[in-house]
Write an enzyme that holds these catalytic residues in place. Structure first.
Site, PDB file in Angstrom:
ATOM      1  N   GLU A 158       0.834  -1.187   0.000  1.00 39.46           N
ATOM      2  CA  GLU A 158       0.000   0.000   0.000  1.00 39.46           C
ATOM      3  C   GLU A 158       0.880   1.252   0.000  1.00 39.46           C
ATOM      4  O   GLU A 158       2.054   1.205   0.382  1.00 39.46           O
ATOM      5  CB  GLU A 158      -0.934   0.006   1.213  1.00 39.46           C
TER       6      GLU A 158
ATOM      7  N   ARG B  26      -5.344   3.534 -24.716  1.00 43.02           N
ATOM      8  CA  ARG B  26      -5.509   2.729 -25.931  1.00 43.02           C
ATOM      9  C   ARG B  26      -6.639   1.710 -25.790  1.00 43.02           C
ATOM     10  O   ARG B  26      -7.070   1.125 -26.790  1.00 43.02           O
ATOM     11  CB  ARG B  26      -4.190   2.024 -26.271  1.00 43.02           C
ATOM     12  N   GLN B  27      -7.116   1.502 -24.572  1.00 43.80           N
ATOM     13  CA  GLN B  27      -8.235   0.585 -24.353  1.00 43.80           C
ATOM     14  C   GLN B  27      -9.525   1.392 -24.255  1.00 43.80           C
ATOM     15  O   GLN B  27     -10.187   1.457 -23.222  1.00 43.80           O
ATOM     16  CB  GLN B  27      -7.990  -0.251 -23.094  1.00 43.80           C
TER      17      GLN B  27
ATOM     18  N   HIS C 115      -4.024   8.907 -26.693  1.00 41.00           N
ATOM     19  CA  HIS C 115      -3.909   8.082 -27.901  1.00 41.00           C
ATOM     20  C   HIS C 115      -5.172   8.164 -28.746  1.00 41.00           C
ATOM     21  O   HIS C 115      -5.093   8.253 -29.975  1.00 41.00           O
ATOM     22  CB  HIS C 115      -3.622   6.639 -27.515  1.00 41.00           C
TER      23      HIS C 115
ATOM     24  N   ASP D  57       1.179   5.696 -39.212  1.00 38.53           N
ATOM     25  CA  ASP D  57      -0.122   5.365 -39.794  1.00 38.53           C
ATOM     26  C   ASP D  57      -0.860   6.665 -40.080  1.00 38.53           C
ATOM     27  O   ASP D  57      -0.452   7.754 -39.659  1.00 38.53           O
ATOM     28  CB  ASP D  57      -0.946   4.450 -38.877  1.00 38.53           C
TER      29      ASP D  57
ATOM     30  N   LYS E 239      -0.306   0.701 -41.902  1.00 35.00           N
ATOM     31  CA  LYS E 239      -0.005  -0.205 -40.794  1.00 35.00           C
ATOM     32  C   LYS E 239      -1.195  -1.102 -40.517  1.00 35.00           C
ATOM     33  O   LYS E 239      -2.322  -0.641 -40.435  1.00 35.00           O
ATOM     34  CB  LYS E 239       0.339   0.588 -39.528  1.00 35.00           C
TER      35      LYS E 239
ATOM     36  N   ARG F  42      -2.455  -4.133 -37.762  1.00 37.41           N
ATOM     37  CA  ARG F  42      -2.155  -4.780 -36.489  1.00 37.41           C
ATOM     38  C   ARG F  42      -3.053  -6.007 -36.303  1.00 37.41           C
ATOM     39  O   ARG F  42      -4.271  -5.939 -36.526  1.00 37.41           O
ATOM     40  CB  ARG F  42      -2.361  -3.814 -35.326  1.00 37.41           C
TER      41      ARG F  42
END
Length: 285
Positions: free
Chosen positions: A37, A91-92, A124, A161, A185, A187
């Protein structure tokens, strides 16, 4: 004038931000316990307005940022601005498979609970700012990447890209001359493999500046560098706002023949040659 409160992940950015004159710097205390912690405190904080600065490149950094937000509120701050130089999980921004979370949304909601305003540097996916439930602004710091570039020969600024073309254009404009192009690009989201196909731009004998928001594993950039050297390019520079450089990323770039890697201080690395503080200060003023 507000008081700037740095998280452990963003001490350099916070110091550079204070140097711009938008606030005074305070010194938090950071403690880590044997049960994993943490306890981040602001014993010297005494202000109504706080600017909490913290990149969230790790899970621990997310917790540290939330603790500092709560600490300044507990100390009496009534106006809190949270500056996130690098937003982890950006990015998620969607569930790519059934049952997956939208992690960027979850993190944004958590951060929003402890602040009145958020500033994010080059997320992003720009739309992730919509996940926050308080006023949020994205800052473009790509222009700073041009500062270390000197005496380029027929420069070509190339995005890995099409989506990063704006970043390449911003860097080119800051440099003052050159053309802009991008690579194709593809992926594979199951394996993570990236295939980079060079564009039709003439690169023979020219200095090429590759510009992206993030260099993570270095796979995309090193593939682009390899492709360029197949066409007898001049020098190749790899520039990014966020130098994650996970694992052997820096080695991959060196092996591919990069002339130099240039990053900002959103994540503090050896390649953090320029600061995003001036771009953040322009929004705070």
């Amino acid at each position: 004038m507000a008081t700037i409160v740095p998280a452990p992940s963003s001490q350099s950015v916070a110091a550079a931000l204070a140097a711009t004159g938008v606030g005074t710097l305070t010194t938090p205390t950071y403690e880590w316990f044997t049960d994993d912690e943490t306890l981040l405190s602001v014993p010297e904080f005494d202000d109504d307005a706080a600017i909490v600065v913290g990149s969230t490149a790790t899970n621990d950094a997310h917790i540290e940022l939330l603790q500092l937000q709560d600490a300044v509120r507990e100390a009496g701050a009534t106006d809190i601005t949270t500056v996130i130089p690098y937003l982890g999980y950006a990015r998620q921004d969607q569930a790519f498979k059934t049952g997956q979370p939208v992690s960027a949304r979850a993190m944004a909601k958590a951060i929003s609970t402890g602040t009145d305003r958020v500033i994010v540097v080059n997320p992003h996916e720009p739309d992730v700012t919509d996940f926050f439930t308080v006023p949020t602004e994205a800052v473009d710091a790509a222009a700073a990447l041009a500062d270390p570039l000197d005496d380029l020969s027929e420069p070509l600024f190339v995005a890995p890209d099409e989506g990063a073309t704006t970043l390449a254009t911003t860097t080119r404009d800051a440099y003052g001359e050159g053309e802009v192009d991008y690579f194709e690009k593809e992926r594979d989201y199951d394996t993570g493999a990236v295939e980079v196909t060079p564009s039709d731009a003439t690169v023979e004998g020219r200095d090429v500046v590759l510009v992206d928001d993030i260099i993570a594993t270095g796979g995309t950039m090193s593939g682009a560098i390899d492709a360029l050297h197949d066409h007898d390019v001049g020098r190749v520079y790899a520039c990014c706002v966020h130098p994650v450089l996970a694992g052997a990323a820096r080695t991959k770039l060196a092996a591919a023949g990069v002339e130099a890697v240039i990053g900002t201080d959103t994540i503090e690395r050896a390649v953090s040659d320029v600061s995003v503080a001036p771009a953040i200060a322009d929004v705070l003023r």
